[in-house]
Enzyme design. Structure first.
Site, PDB file in Angstrom:
ATOM      1  CG  HIS A   1      -0.162   0.045   2.830  1.00 20.31           C
ATOM      2  ND1 HIS A   1      -0.171   1.543   3.341  1.00 20.31           N
ATOM      3  CD2 HIS A   1       0.832  -0.561   3.456  1.00 20.31           C
ATOM      4  CE1 HIS A   1       0.731   1.123   4.599  1.00 20.31           C
ATOM      5  NE2 HIS A   1       0.320  -0.560   4.504  1.00 20.31           N
TER       6      HIS A   1
ATOM      7  CG  ASP B   1      -3.398   3.796   2.701  1.00 22.12           C
ATOM      8  OD1 ASP B   1      -2.700   2.417   1.559  1.00 22.12           O
ATOM      9  OD2 ASP B   1      -3.960   3.680   3.642  1.00 22.12           O
TER      10      ASP B   1
ATOM     11  CD  GLU C   1      -2.876  -1.823   5.818  1.00 21.49           C
ATOM     12  OE1 GLU C   1      -2.256  -2.443   6.522  1.00 21.49           O
ATOM     13  OE2 GLU C   1      -2.037  -0.583   5.851  1.00 21.49           O
ATOM     14  CD  GLU C   2      -1.355   2.403   7.632  1.00 27.33           C
ATOM     15  OE1 GLU C   2      -1.583   2.133   8.490  1.00 27.33           O
ATOM     16  OE2 GLU C   2       0.088   2.474   7.179  1.00 27.33           O
TER      17      GLU C   2
ATOM     18  CD  GLU D   1       1.781  -4.228   5.935  1.00 27.14           C
ATOM     19  OE1 GLU D   1       2.951  -3.202   6.791  1.00 27.14           O
ATOM     20  OE2 GLU D   1       0.184  -3.572   5.610  1.00 27.14           O
TER      21      GLU D   1
ATOM     22  CG  HIS E   1       2.012   3.939  12.132  1.00 27.30           C
ATOM     23  ND1 HIS E   1       0.433   3.841  12.443  1.00 27.30           N
ATOM     24  CD2 HIS E   1       2.531   3.135  10.890  1.00 27.30           C
ATOM     25  CE1 HIS E   1       0.442   2.899  11.307  1.00 27.30           C
ATOM     26  NE2 HIS E   1       1.187   3.177  10.420  1.00 27.30           N
TER      27      HIS E   1
END
EC number: 3.5.1.18
Length: 389
Positions: free
Chosen positions: A72, A74, A144-145, A173, A362
């Site tokens: 992903h 995003d 995805e997020e 990931e 994050h």
């Protein structure tokens, strides 16, 4: 000379693709893959009440074996950007570290997969195998997020309707805990949330005999549901876990017994259960705890997070061997952590997750060593060489 992982990662990081925005990230990948001979498709999916999401599917080659890289573009919001030592979307390198939102989760991983593939194709006549057999594809979403309804799950359905068949998939990931090569995710626990509701009867605290307080009752039920383990774990999974996350009565008064109490919970469950059997087990235990006295029920929340596992064997051995060649490590085959889009892919083919080290994902100043980009690219290149040997 093909683009390096660092160059691709920087181009992606400079696209501020905070979910659900694309901000040009898919275009960066599409241009690179088209130049290498991939057939590309941009597909937009919609759902009432959610943002339209652009997705990318690209494939080169013909027939089996078909290896797919998924991921992903995003990213989560950067938070307070003034707290970053480098711009969250600048893609700066300092001290051998690449900074930016998505550097780890997971634009860096996508960049490594693309760089490895372009380099591999350039050395093999532009095809997965010089015999002309075999396929490589990229399945990339921008959803995805957040809610994850207009992304991978629908892109897989779209691909299947076109006749696409995947033999294996790697999701980039950030799987590693401390160092590149220490962990491959071979599965994920399922996730099921619910609300436990206990009904009482409202009344004045001075006249408790005229009321029925649901608070002691919900405390009893919470204890009962927590006391007995759901299972003892399995060969690939830790024990399932029911965790209460809030208890609410919505009562600001100190002299009123509330009419109802509610407790939210989440269960992370292993391969001893399906969502249906898990719900039935919890309902059975609730009924036993209630007896004939407590009035309680569970409202189950919708979930698309099923448990899955790719059994250790040929594909995990292949990826592990490629890791060992570059890092000297024997990776742990792990099923811990939260959910990911791999749960959707597992319904179509065996899937593993292997990417960068996830320590700063994050966070403010999300970053990855440039040397880790080089290692991951080399590992992906090794996977391709073994897969199409």
């Amino acid at each position: 000379m093909t683009a390096t992982a660092l160059e691709i990662a920087q181009a992606l990081l400079r696209c501020p693709s905070v979910t659900p925005a694309d901000a040009g990230a898919l275009g960066v990948l599409e241009a690179l893959l088209q130049d290498a001979g991939f057939a590309t498709h941009r597909v937009t999916f919609s759902e009432p009440g959610t943002a339209d999401i652009d997705n990318l599917y690209a494939r080169i080659g013909d027939g089996a074996p078909h290896l797919c890289f998924a991921g992903h573009t995003d990213v989560v919001p950067p938070g307070e950007e003034t707290a970053w030592s480098h711009g969250a979307f600048a893609g700066d390198v300092e001290g051998g570290l690449l900074y930016g939102r998505g550097a780890v989760d997971m634009k860096g991983g996508i960049a490594c997969a693309v760089a490895a593939t372009l380099d591999y194709l350039a050395a093999n006549g532009g095809q997965p195998q010089q015999s002309g057999k075999g396929s490589i594809s990229f399945l990339i979403t921008g959803d995805e997020e957040d809610v994850a309804v207009n992304g991978t799950v629908k892109l897989l359905q779209w691909a299947a309707e076109r006749g696409e068949r995947f033999d294996h998939c790697i999701v980039g990931e950030p799987s590693n805990v401390e160092a590149i090569g220490d962990t491959i995710k071979i599965g994920r626990r399922g996730s099921q949330s619910g609300v436990l509701i206990v009904d009482g009867r409202q009344g004045h605290v001075a006249y408790p005999h005229r009321a029925s307080n649901p608070i002691p009752d919900i405390a009893t039920l919470i204890t009962a549901l927590n006391d007995e383990p759901l299972d003892q774990g399995s060969a690939q999974f830790q024990p399932s876990n029911l965790e209460f996350t809030s208890v609410d009565v919505g009562n600001p008064a100190t002299n009123v017994i509330p009419a109802q109490a509610r407790a939210k919970f989440n269960i992370r469950f292993n391969d001893h259960h399906t969502q249906e059997t898990l719900r039935a087990l919890v309902e059975q235990r609730l009924a036993a705890a209630c007896g004939n006295r407590i009035r309680a029920r569970i409202e189950w929340l919708p979930s698309n997070a099923d448990v899955f596992v790719t059994k250790p064997g040929g594909f995990t051995d292949l990826v592990s061997a490629a890791i060992a060649d570059i890092t000297g490590r024997s990776p742990d085959l792990n099923t811990g952590g939260g959910t990911s889009d791999a749960r959707f892919i597992a319904k179509y083919c065996p899937v593993v997750e292997f990417g960068l080290v996830g320590q700063t994902m994050h966070q403010i100043d999300e970053r990855t060593p440039v040397s880790d980009l080089d290692k991951l690219t080399a590992i992906y290149r090794g996977v391709l060489e073994r897969y199409f040997r």
